[in-house]
Structures are given as structure tokens and as C-alpha cells.
Write an enzyme that holds these catalytic residues in place. Sequence first.
Site, PDB file in Angstrom:
ATOM      1  N   CYS A  65      -0.797   3.790  -6.434  1.00 28.77           N
ATOM      2  CA  CYS A  65      -1.704   3.102  -5.503  1.00 28.77           C
ATOM      3  C   CYS A  65      -1.847   1.668  -6.014  1.00 28.77           C
ATOM      4  O   CYS A  65      -2.016   1.453  -7.223  1.00 28.77           O
ATOM      5  CB  CYS A  65      -3.065   3.802  -5.491  1.00 28.77           C
ATOM      6  SG  CYS A  65      -4.358   2.923  -4.593  1.00 28.77           S
TER       7      CYS A  65
ATOM      8  N   CYS B  93       0.866  -1.177   0.000  1.00 29.47           N
ATOM      9  CA  CYS B  93       0.000   0.000   0.000  1.00 29.47           C
ATOM     10  C   CYS B  93       0.904   1.229   0.000  1.00 29.47           C
ATOM     11  O   CYS B  93       1.717   1.403   0.924  1.00 29.47           O
ATOM     12  CB  CYS B  93      -0.872  -0.041   1.254  1.00 29.47           C
ATOM     13  SG  CYS B  93      -1.895   1.418   1.504  1.00 29.47           S
TER      14      CYS B  93
HETATM   15  N1  DGL Z   1      -3.818   0.425  -2.107  1.00 28.75           N
HETATM   16  C1  DGL Z   1      -3.672   1.625  -1.340  1.00 28.75           C
HETATM   17  C2  DGL Z   1      -2.452   2.389  -1.826  1.00 28.75           C
HETATM   18  O1  DGL Z   1      -1.589   1.810  -2.471  1.00 28.75           O
HETATM   19  C3  DGL Z   1      -4.976   2.353  -1.361  1.00 28.75           C
HETATM   20  C4  DGL Z   1      -5.039   3.468  -0.377  1.00 28.75           C
HETATM   21  C5  DGL Z   1      -6.406   3.769   0.167  1.00 28.75           C
HETATM   22  O2  DGL Z   1      -6.985   2.902   0.800  1.00 28.75           O
HETATM   23  O3  DGL Z   1      -6.838   4.913  -0.011  1.00 28.75           O
HETATM   24  O4  DGL Z   1      -2.267   3.568  -1.563  1.00 28.75           O
END
Ligand code: DGL
Length: 259
Positions: free
Chosen positions: A183, A73
Site C-alpha cells: 500500500c 495505489c
Molecule cells: N494507498 C492505497 C493503496 O496503495 C491505500 C488504499 C486505501 O485507501 O485503502 O492501496
Amino acid sequence: MCKKPIGIFDSGVGGTSIWHEINQLLPNENTIYLADSKNAPYGSKGKDAIIDLSIKNTEYLLNQNCKIIVVACNTATTNAIDYLRKNYPVPFIGIEPAIKPAALQTKTNAIGILATQGTLSSALFSKTASMFSKSVNIIEQVGDGIVDLIETGKLQSPEMKALLTIYLTPLINANIDHLVLGCTHYPYLMPLLLDILPKHVKIIDSGQAVARQTKTVLQQNNLLNTEINTKKNTFLTNGNPKIISTLLKSTYLVETCNF
Ligand code: DGL
């Protein structure tokens, strides 16, 4: 050789894009994937809240005996990985927007970064961006609402296409030739991105680099599992298991659990 699992966590289902890369590169490794969908999105939360959620996920995975943690993440990495590295005794692998390759390869001197508010406002992102922003026009775009749509199963929806068109149009008008996906949910948008972006725009995501780094760190720490045919992949979610099952496109069992 070490049979302990690799722990992987994300705010939700997006980090499975990283799990796919790790699974491909390290086929002998056992893995536990934690999707904190109940608390998604992380991107609109403050730094302290993101650190608290990252602590919760890390401690859950360490209680499952994980030998290494992959923070799959960008938002959690850019806000919490320093804290995690200082406070827990296992190696941590993180992911952050791949500004460097885009900045080094651009011919139009303009690159776009699509990421969450939490990532774009982090000190780690600012530090990396400032290394290139004198020579390259770095155009930041917050992907507000994208994670919410993916988490509710609306990946290929008219709403998603409309939202992406709104976000990408200014970047296209600024003549970007690289779009950095900041993301881990966003690689799943690839068909729509290819549809909206002009053909010459190269899309960069860091999933494979994260898998390579995971392998390197496991080797350095003598933690690679060289035993074959004992593999176990566990997927845990505190949200709707159907969403993650659809993305995995396979017969992996997704378990619902409270963490
Ligand atoms: N997969 C997360 C990232 O890489 C998503 C972030 C979120 O939940 O806003 O930032």
C-alpha cells in the site's frame, strides 16, 4: 519532448510516496497529484466502487491534459487498471505488491505481505501470489485501519504503533525475513516498522520501480519532457490539505478542490 503533466492519483495522501520517487528520477516533468481523501480508504470497498472512483480520478486528470496516468495505489491498480487501460487512450502505470523479489530472495522461505483487503482479495494479487506460493510461505496481513490513521494525521501515534504490533507479531512469529509493503501509504510507516521488526527483516516497497517504469514508458512513447526549469507540481485534495502538506515536508502549495 512533451510538457504535458504526469497525472498521479491515490485514494489519499499515500501516493505522494510514489510522487517523491518520480520527482527525483524525472526532475523536468510537470506533475498533477490527486488525493481522493474524501473517499479513503478504498481498501474496504468492493471492486465496482473502486473502478468507479478510479474512472472519476482518471477523467479529472485527463481533463487537465495529462499525458500518462500513474495509479499510485495498489488497491486501485489491482482492481481497476485493466478497465482503465481498455477504456482510455493514455498509458497507465500501476503499482502492486512486490511479491517476486521477496519470494526470490527469502532464506527463511517465509515472506509477509501487508496490504489492504481490496488488494489481497483481487484476482491480480492471487495470480501473482500463486506463482510463488508452492515454494514460499506467503503470509498475508490486512492493514485495516492504517490508512484511516494516516489520513487523520495520526502517523506517529501510540494507536498506530499498537495496531502495527498486532499485525506484525504473527508475521514475526512465522519467521518472515521480508515484509512487502502493499500500500502506498505504508512507506511513511518506515520508522515504526524498523522499530517493531527484527533487524534481519528486509522491507520491500515498489516506489522506485514505479518511477523507473514511468520513465521507460514515457521514453517509449516519446513523451519525456527534456526542457529544464519550467517545472510545475500541483497537488489537489478533496480532504484536509494539512495532512498532505505535512508529508510533502516542503513549501508545495496544496489546493483543495471538488472532484
Ligand atoms: N494507498 C492505497 C493503496 O496503495 C491505500 C488504499 C486505501 O485507501 O485503502 O492501496
